[in-house]
Design a protein around this motif. Structure first.
Motif, PDB file in Angstrom:
ATOM      1  N   ARG A  50       0.839  -1.204   0.000  1.00  0.00           N
ATOM      2  CA  ARG A  50       0.000   0.000   0.000  1.00  0.00           C
ATOM      3  C   ARG A  50       0.873   1.253   0.000  1.00  0.00           C
ATOM      4  O   ARG A  50       0.737   2.157   0.809  1.00  0.00           O
ATOM      5  N   SER A  51       1.769   1.247  -0.937  1.00  0.00           N
ATOM      6  CA  SER A  51       2.746   2.320  -1.087  1.00  0.00           C
ATOM      7  C   SER A  51       2.705   2.793  -2.539  1.00  0.00           C
ATOM      8  O   SER A  51       1.953   2.267  -3.346  1.00  0.00           O
ATOM      9  N   SER A  52       3.539   3.761  -2.861  1.00  0.00           N
ATOM     10  CA  SER A  52       3.622   4.211  -4.255  1.00  0.00           C
ATOM     11  C   SER A  52       4.780   3.504  -4.953  1.00  0.00           C
ATOM     12  O   SER A  52       5.723   3.048  -4.304  1.00  0.00           O
ATOM     13  N   LYS A  53       4.700   3.453  -6.274  1.00  0.00           N
ATOM     14  CA  LYS A  53       5.796   2.859  -7.045  1.00  0.00           C
ATOM     15  C   LYS A  53       7.095   3.621  -6.797  1.00  0.00           C
ATOM     16  O   LYS A  53       8.154   3.013  -6.688  1.00  0.00           O
ATOM     17  N   ASP A  54       7.005   4.953  -6.727  1.00  0.00           N
ATOM     18  CA  ASP A  54       8.207   5.759  -6.513  1.00  0.00           C
ATOM     19  C   ASP A  54       8.866   5.469  -5.165  1.00  0.00           C
ATOM     20  O   ASP A  54      10.088   5.404  -5.069  1.00  0.00           O
ATOM     21  N   GLU A  55       8.056   5.280  -4.127  1.00  0.00           N
ATOM     22  CA  GLU A  55       8.615   4.958  -2.805  1.00  0.00           C
ATOM     23  C   GLU A  55       9.296   3.592  -2.817  1.00  0.00           C
ATOM     24  O   GLU A  55      10.389   3.423  -2.265  1.00  0.00           O
ATOM     25  N   VAL A  56       8.651   2.618  -3.459  1.00  0.00           N
ATOM     26  CA  VAL A  56       9.241   1.278  -3.540  1.00  0.00           C
ATOM     27  C   VAL A  56      10.513   1.316  -4.385  1.00  0.00           C
ATOM     28  O   VAL A  56      11.522   0.703  -4.021  1.00  0.00           O
ATOM     29  N   TYR A  57      10.475   2.044  -5.498  1.00  0.00           N
ATOM     30  CA  TYR A  57      11.660   2.173  -6.359  1.00  0.00           C
ATOM     31  C   TYR A  57      12.836   2.736  -5.561  1.00  0.00           C
ATOM     32  O   TYR A  57      13.951   2.202  -5.627  1.00  0.00           O
ATOM     33  N   LEU A  58      12.593   3.785  -4.785  1.00  0.00           N
ATOM     34  CA  LEU A  58      13.667   4.370  -3.984  1.00  0.00           C
ATOM     35  C   LEU A  58      14.204   3.359  -2.969  1.00  0.00           C
ATOM     36  O   LEU A  58      15.413   3.252  -2.778  1.00  0.00           O
ATOM     37  N   GLU A  59      13.325   2.594  -2.352  1.00  0.00           N
ATOM     38  CA  GLU A  59      13.780   1.565  -1.411  1.00  0.00           C
ATOM     39  C   GLU A  59      14.614   0.495  -2.116  1.00  0.00           C
ATOM     40  O   GLU A  59      15.616   0.025  -1.573  1.00  0.00           O
ATOM     41  N   MET A  60      14.205   0.115  -3.320  1.00  0.00           N
ATOM     42  CA  MET A  60      14.980  -0.865  -4.088  1.00  0.00           C
ATOM     43  C   MET A  60      16.341  -0.286  -4.479  1.00  0.00           C
ATOM     44  O   MET A  60      17.356  -0.988  -4.439  1.00  0.00           O
ATOM     45  N   LEU A  61      16.379   0.997  -4.836  1.00  0.00           N
ATOM     46  CA  LEU A  61      17.667   1.639  -5.134  1.00  0.00           C
ATOM     47  C   LEU A  61      18.572   1.610  -3.906  1.00  0.00           C
ATOM     48  O   LEU A  61      19.771   1.353  -4.016  1.00  0.00           O
ATOM     49  N   LYS A  62      18.001   1.887  -2.747  1.00  0.00           N
ATOM     50  CA  LYS A  62      18.788   1.897  -1.506  1.00  0.00           C
ATOM     51  C   LYS A  62      19.347   0.513  -1.191  1.00  0.00           C
ATOM     52  O   LYS A  62      20.478   0.385  -0.740  1.00  0.00           O
ATOM     53  N   LYS A  63      18.539  -0.519  -1.429  1.00  0.00           N
ATOM     54  CA  LYS A  63      18.962  -1.885  -1.102  1.00  0.00           C
ATOM     55  C   LYS A  63      19.872  -2.501  -2.157  1.00  0.00           C
ATOM     56  O   LYS A  63      20.816  -3.218  -1.830  1.00  0.00           O
ATOM     57  N   TYR A  64      19.559  -2.269  -3.438  1.00  0.00           N
ATOM     58  CA  TYR A  64      20.229  -3.011  -4.505  1.00  0.00           C
ATOM     59  C   TYR A  64      20.891  -2.128  -5.554  1.00  0.00           C
ATOM     60  O   TYR A  64      21.433  -2.633  -6.528  1.00  0.00           O
ATOM     61  N   GLY A  65      20.835  -0.824  -5.354  1.00  0.00           N
ATOM     62  CA  GLY A  65      21.325   0.089  -6.370  1.00  0.00           C
ATOM     63  C   GLY A  65      22.750   0.549  -6.170  1.00  0.00           C
ATOM     64  O   GLY A  65      23.423   0.184  -5.214  1.00  0.00           O
ATOM     65  N   GLN A  66      23.181   1.377  -7.080  1.00  0.00           N
ATOM     66  CA  GLN A  66      24.516   1.951  -7.079  1.00  0.00           C
ATOM     67  C   GLN A  66      24.437   3.340  -6.446  1.00  0.00           C
ATOM     68  O   GLN A  66      23.499   4.088  -6.698  1.00  0.00           O
ATOM     69  N   SER A  67      25.445   3.681  -5.639  1.00  0.00           N
ATOM     70  CA  SER A  67      25.418   4.983  -4.974  1.00  0.00           C
ATOM     71  C   SER A  67      26.827   5.519  -4.785  1.00  0.00           C
ATOM     72  O   SER A  67      27.811   4.789  -4.922  1.00  0.00           O
ATOM     73  N   GLU A  68      26.874   6.797  -4.469  1.00  0.00           N
ATOM     74  CA  GLU A  68      28.118   7.472  -4.147  1.00  0.00           C
ATOM     75  C   GLU A  68      27.857   8.390  -2.969  1.00  0.00           C
ATOM     76  O   GLU A  68      26.727   8.833  -2.756  1.00  0.00           O
ATOM     77  N   ILE A  69      28.901   8.703  -2.216  1.00  0.00           N
ATOM     78  CA  ILE A  69      28.799   9.651  -1.117  1.00  0.00           C
ATOM     79  C   ILE A  69      29.282  11.009  -1.629  1.00  0.00           C
ATOM     80  O   ILE A  69      30.343  11.109  -2.256  1.00  0.00           O
ATOM     81  N   VAL A  70      28.479  12.031  -1.373  1.00  0.00           N
ATOM     82  CA  VAL A  70      28.791  13.382  -1.819  1.00  0.00           C
ATOM     83  C   VAL A  70      28.690  14.314  -0.626  1.00  0.00           C
ATOM     84  O   VAL A  70      27.743  14.218   0.160  1.00  0.00           O
ATOM     85  N   SER A  71      29.669  15.205  -0.480  1.00  0.00           N
ATOM     86  CA  SER A  71      29.653  16.204   0.586  1.00  0.00           C
ATOM     87  C   SER A  71      29.372  17.573  -0.019  1.00  0.00           C
ATOM     88  O   SER A  71      30.010  17.962  -0.999  1.00  0.00           O
ATOM     89  N   VAL A  72      28.428  18.287   0.595  1.00  0.00           N
ATOM     90  CA  VAL A  72      27.998  19.583   0.079  1.00  0.00           C
ATOM     91  C   VAL A  72      27.873  20.549   1.244  1.00  0.00           C
ATOM     92  O   VAL A  72      27.492  20.147   2.355  1.00  0.00           O
ATOM     93  N   LEU A  73      28.185  21.820   1.015  1.00  0.00           N
ATOM     94  CA  LEU A  73      27.952  22.818   2.050  1.00  0.00           C
ATOM     95  C   LEU A  73      26.508  22.710   2.522  1.00  0.00           C
ATOM     96  O   LEU A  73      25.586  22.623   1.708  1.00  0.00           O
ATOM     97  N   SER A  74      26.301  22.717   3.817  1.00  0.00           N
ATOM     98  CA  SER A  74      24.980  22.440   4.378  1.00  0.00           C
ATOM     99  C   SER A  74      23.910  23.444   3.979  1.00  0.00           C
ATOM    100  O   SER A  74      22.722  23.123   3.995  1.00  0.00           O
ATOM    101  N   ASP A  75      24.299  24.654   3.616  1.00  0.00           N
ATOM    102  CA  ASP A  75      23.276  25.642   3.251  1.00  0.00           C
ATOM    103  C   ASP A  75      22.809  25.513   1.797  1.00  0.00           C
ATOM    104  O   ASP A  75      21.966  26.280   1.344  1.00  0.00           O
ATOM    105  N   ILE A  76      23.323  24.534   1.064  1.00  0.00           N
ATOM    106  CA  ILE A  76      22.911  24.309  -0.329  1.00  0.00           C
ATOM    107  C   ILE A  76      21.800  23.261  -0.363  1.00  0.00           C
ATOM    108  O   ILE A  76      21.942  22.175   0.202  1.00  0.00           O
ATOM    109  N   ASN A  77      20.700  23.605  -1.017  1.00  0.00           N
ATOM    110  CA  ASN A  77      19.593  22.664  -1.198  1.00  0.00           C
ATOM    111  C   ASN A  77      19.931  21.770  -2.391  1.00  0.00           C
ATOM    112  O   ASN A  77      20.011  22.243  -3.519  1.00  0.00           O
ATOM    113  N   VAL A  78      20.122  20.482  -2.147  1.00  0.00           N
ATOM    114  CA  VAL A  78      20.559  19.563  -3.202  1.00  0.00           C
ATOM    115  C   VAL A  78      19.411  18.969  -4.012  1.00  0.00           C
ATOM    116  O   VAL A  78      19.641  18.238  -4.970  1.00  0.00           O
TER     117      VAL A  78
END
Length: 150
Positions: A50-78
Protein backbone atom coordinates in the motif's frame (compact mmCIF):
# COMPACT_ATOMS: atom_id res chain seq x y z
CA UNK A 1 29.14 4.77 -35.86
CA UNK A 2 30.05 1.55 -34.10
CA UNK A 3 33.23 -0.27 -35.05
CA UNK A 4 36.72 -1.27 -34.04
CA UNK A 5 39.42 1.43 -33.68
CA UNK A 6 40.76 0.95 -37.22
CA UNK A 7 37.29 1.25 -38.79
CA UNK A 8 36.46 4.34 -36.77
CA UNK A 9 39.78 6.04 -37.55
CA UNK A 10 39.34 5.36 -41.27
CA UNK A 11 35.78 6.71 -41.15
CA UNK A 12 36.94 9.84 -39.28
CA UNK A 13 39.61 10.55 -41.92
CA UNK A 14 36.84 10.62 -44.53
CA UNK A 15 34.77 13.21 -42.64
CA UNK A 16 34.68 16.99 -43.03
CA UNK A 17 37.66 18.39 -41.08
CA UNK A 18 35.50 21.18 -39.61
CA UNK A 19 33.12 18.78 -37.87
CA UNK A 20 33.59 17.64 -34.26
CA UNK A 21 32.90 14.10 -33.05
CA UNK A 22 32.55 12.34 -29.73
CA UNK A 23 34.08 8.87 -29.36
CA UNK A 24 33.04 6.62 -26.52
CA UNK A 25 33.27 2.93 -25.74
CA UNK A 26 30.31 0.92 -27.00
CA UNK A 27 28.25 -0.96 -24.43
CA UNK A 28 25.44 -3.30 -25.39
CA UNK A 29 22.19 -1.75 -24.21
CA UNK A 30 20.02 -3.69 -21.84
CA UNK A 31 16.61 -4.77 -22.96
CA UNK A 32 13.66 -2.58 -22.14
CA UNK A 33 11.94 -5.87 -21.27
CA UNK A 34 14.19 -6.21 -18.23
CA UNK A 35 13.41 -2.67 -17.13
CA UNK A 36 9.70 -3.17 -17.79
CA UNK A 37 9.73 -6.38 -15.75
CA UNK A 38 11.46 -4.63 -12.84
CA UNK A 39 8.84 -1.86 -12.92
CA UNK A 40 5.98 -4.38 -13.13
CA UNK A 41 7.28 -6.09 -9.99
CA UNK A 42 7.81 -2.73 -8.26
CA UNK A 43 4.17 -1.92 -9.01
CA UNK A 44 3.01 -5.22 -7.50
CA UNK A 45 5.21 -4.69 -4.43
CA UNK A 46 3.74 -1.19 -4.04
CA UNK A 47 0.21 -2.63 -4.19
CA UNK A 48 0.95 -5.23 -1.50
CA UNK A 49 2.65 -2.65 0.76
CA UNK A 50 0.00 0.00 0.00
CA UNK A 51 2.75 2.32 -1.09
CA UNK A 52 3.62 4.21 -4.26
CA UNK A 53 5.80 2.86 -7.04
CA UNK A 54 8.21 5.76 -6.51
CA UNK A 55 8.61 4.96 -2.81
CA UNK A 56 9.24 1.28 -3.54
CA UNK A 57 11.66 2.17 -6.36
CA UNK A 58 13.67 4.37 -3.98
CA UNK A 59 13.78 1.57 -1.41
CA UNK A 60 14.98 -0.86 -4.09
CA UNK A 61 17.67 1.64 -5.13
CA UNK A 62 18.79 1.90 -1.51
CA UNK A 63 18.96 -1.88 -1.10
CA UNK A 64 20.23 -3.01 -4.51
CA UNK A 65 21.32 0.09 -6.37
CA UNK A 66 24.52 1.95 -7.08
CA UNK A 67 25.42 4.98 -4.97
CA UNK A 68 28.12 7.47 -4.15
CA UNK A 69 28.80 9.65 -1.12
CA UNK A 70 28.79 13.38 -1.82
CA UNK A 71 29.65 16.20 0.59
CA UNK A 72 28.00 19.58 0.08
CA UNK A 73 27.95 22.82 2.05
CA UNK A 74 24.98 22.44 4.38
CA UNK A 75 23.28 25.64 3.25
CA UNK A 76 22.91 24.31 -0.33
CA UNK A 77 19.59 22.66 -1.20
CA UNK A 78 20.56 19.56 -3.20
CA UNK A 79 17.03 18.71 -4.34
CA UNK A 80 17.61 20.24 -7.76
CA UNK A 81 20.92 18.43 -8.18
CA UNK A 82 20.09 14.87 -7.13
CA UNK A 83 16.91 12.92 -7.78
CA UNK A 84 17.48 10.00 -5.39
CA UNK A 85 19.43 10.69 -2.22
CA UNK A 86 19.45 10.51 1.57
CA UNK A 87 21.30 12.57 4.15
CA UNK A 88 23.78 10.49 6.13
CA UNK A 89 25.75 12.96 8.26
CA UNK A 90 26.62 16.59 8.93
CA UNK A 91 30.12 17.66 9.92
CA UNK A 92 31.93 20.90 10.61
CA UNK A 93 35.19 21.41 8.73
CA UNK A 94 37.29 24.57 8.93
CA UNK A 95 34.36 26.48 10.37
CA UNK A 96 31.88 25.41 7.67
CA UNK A 97 29.06 22.87 7.94
CA UNK A 98 28.98 20.12 5.33
CA UNK A 99 26.23 17.58 4.80
CA UNK A 100 27.12 14.14 3.47
CA UNK A 101 24.57 12.54 1.16
CA UNK A 102 24.29 9.07 -0.25
CA UNK A 103 23.27 9.68 -3.87
CA UNK A 104 21.66 6.83 -5.80
CA UNK A 105 22.02 6.38 -9.52
CA UNK A 106 18.73 5.75 -11.35
CA UNK A 107 18.45 2.44 -13.19
CA UNK A 108 18.40 4.20 -16.56
CA UNK A 109 22.10 4.87 -15.93
CA UNK A 110 22.97 1.26 -15.02
CA UNK A 111 25.11 -1.03 -17.08
CA UNK A 112 24.02 -4.63 -17.54
CA UNK A 113 25.86 -5.95 -14.48
CA UNK A 114 24.37 -3.26 -12.22
CA UNK A 115 20.90 -3.90 -13.63
CA UNK A 116 21.31 -7.65 -13.03
CA UNK A 117 21.94 -7.03 -9.32
CA UNK A 118 18.99 -4.64 -9.15
CA UNK A 119 16.49 -6.91 -10.88
CA UNK A 120 17.59 -9.94 -8.81
CA UNK A 121 16.97 -7.86 -5.66
CA UNK A 122 13.53 -6.76 -6.83
CA UNK A 123 12.63 -10.37 -7.67
CA UNK A 124 13.78 -11.47 -4.21
CA UNK A 125 11.67 -8.78 -2.53
CA UNK A 126 8.62 -9.76 -4.59
CA UNK A 127 9.03 -13.44 -3.73
CA UNK A 128 9.28 -12.63 -0.01
CA UNK A 129 5.90 -10.90 -0.27
CA UNK A 130 4.34 -13.90 -2.04
CA UNK A 131 4.20 -12.17 -5.41
CA UNK A 132 4.46 -14.50 -8.40
CA UNK A 133 7.61 -13.96 -10.44
CA UNK A 134 8.87 -15.41 -13.66
CA UNK A 135 10.57 -18.80 -13.44
CA UNK A 136 14.39 -18.64 -13.23
CA UNK A 137 14.79 -19.79 -16.84
CA UNK A 138 12.60 -16.87 -18.03
CA UNK A 139 14.60 -14.41 -15.92
CA UNK A 140 17.78 -15.86 -17.40
CA UNK A 141 16.29 -15.35 -20.87
CA UNK A 142 15.50 -11.70 -20.10
CA UNK A 143 19.04 -11.19 -18.80
CA UNK A 144 20.55 -12.80 -21.87
CA UNK A 145 18.94 -10.09 -23.96
CA UNK A 146 21.17 -7.54 -22.29
CA UNK A 147 24.35 -9.52 -21.91
CA UNK A 148 23.91 -11.48 -18.67
CA UNK A 149 24.13 -15.24 -19.11
CA UNK A 150 24.35 -16.50 -15.52
Amino acid sequence: MIGNPQEIIQWLFEQNKDKRFEVKEYHKKRSLNANAYAWALIGKIADVLRSSKDEVYLEMLKKYGQSEIVSVLSDINVTGYFKYFEEIATVKLQGKNFTHYKVFKGTSEYNTAEMAVFIDGVISEAEELGIDTLPPDEVKKIKSLWGEHD
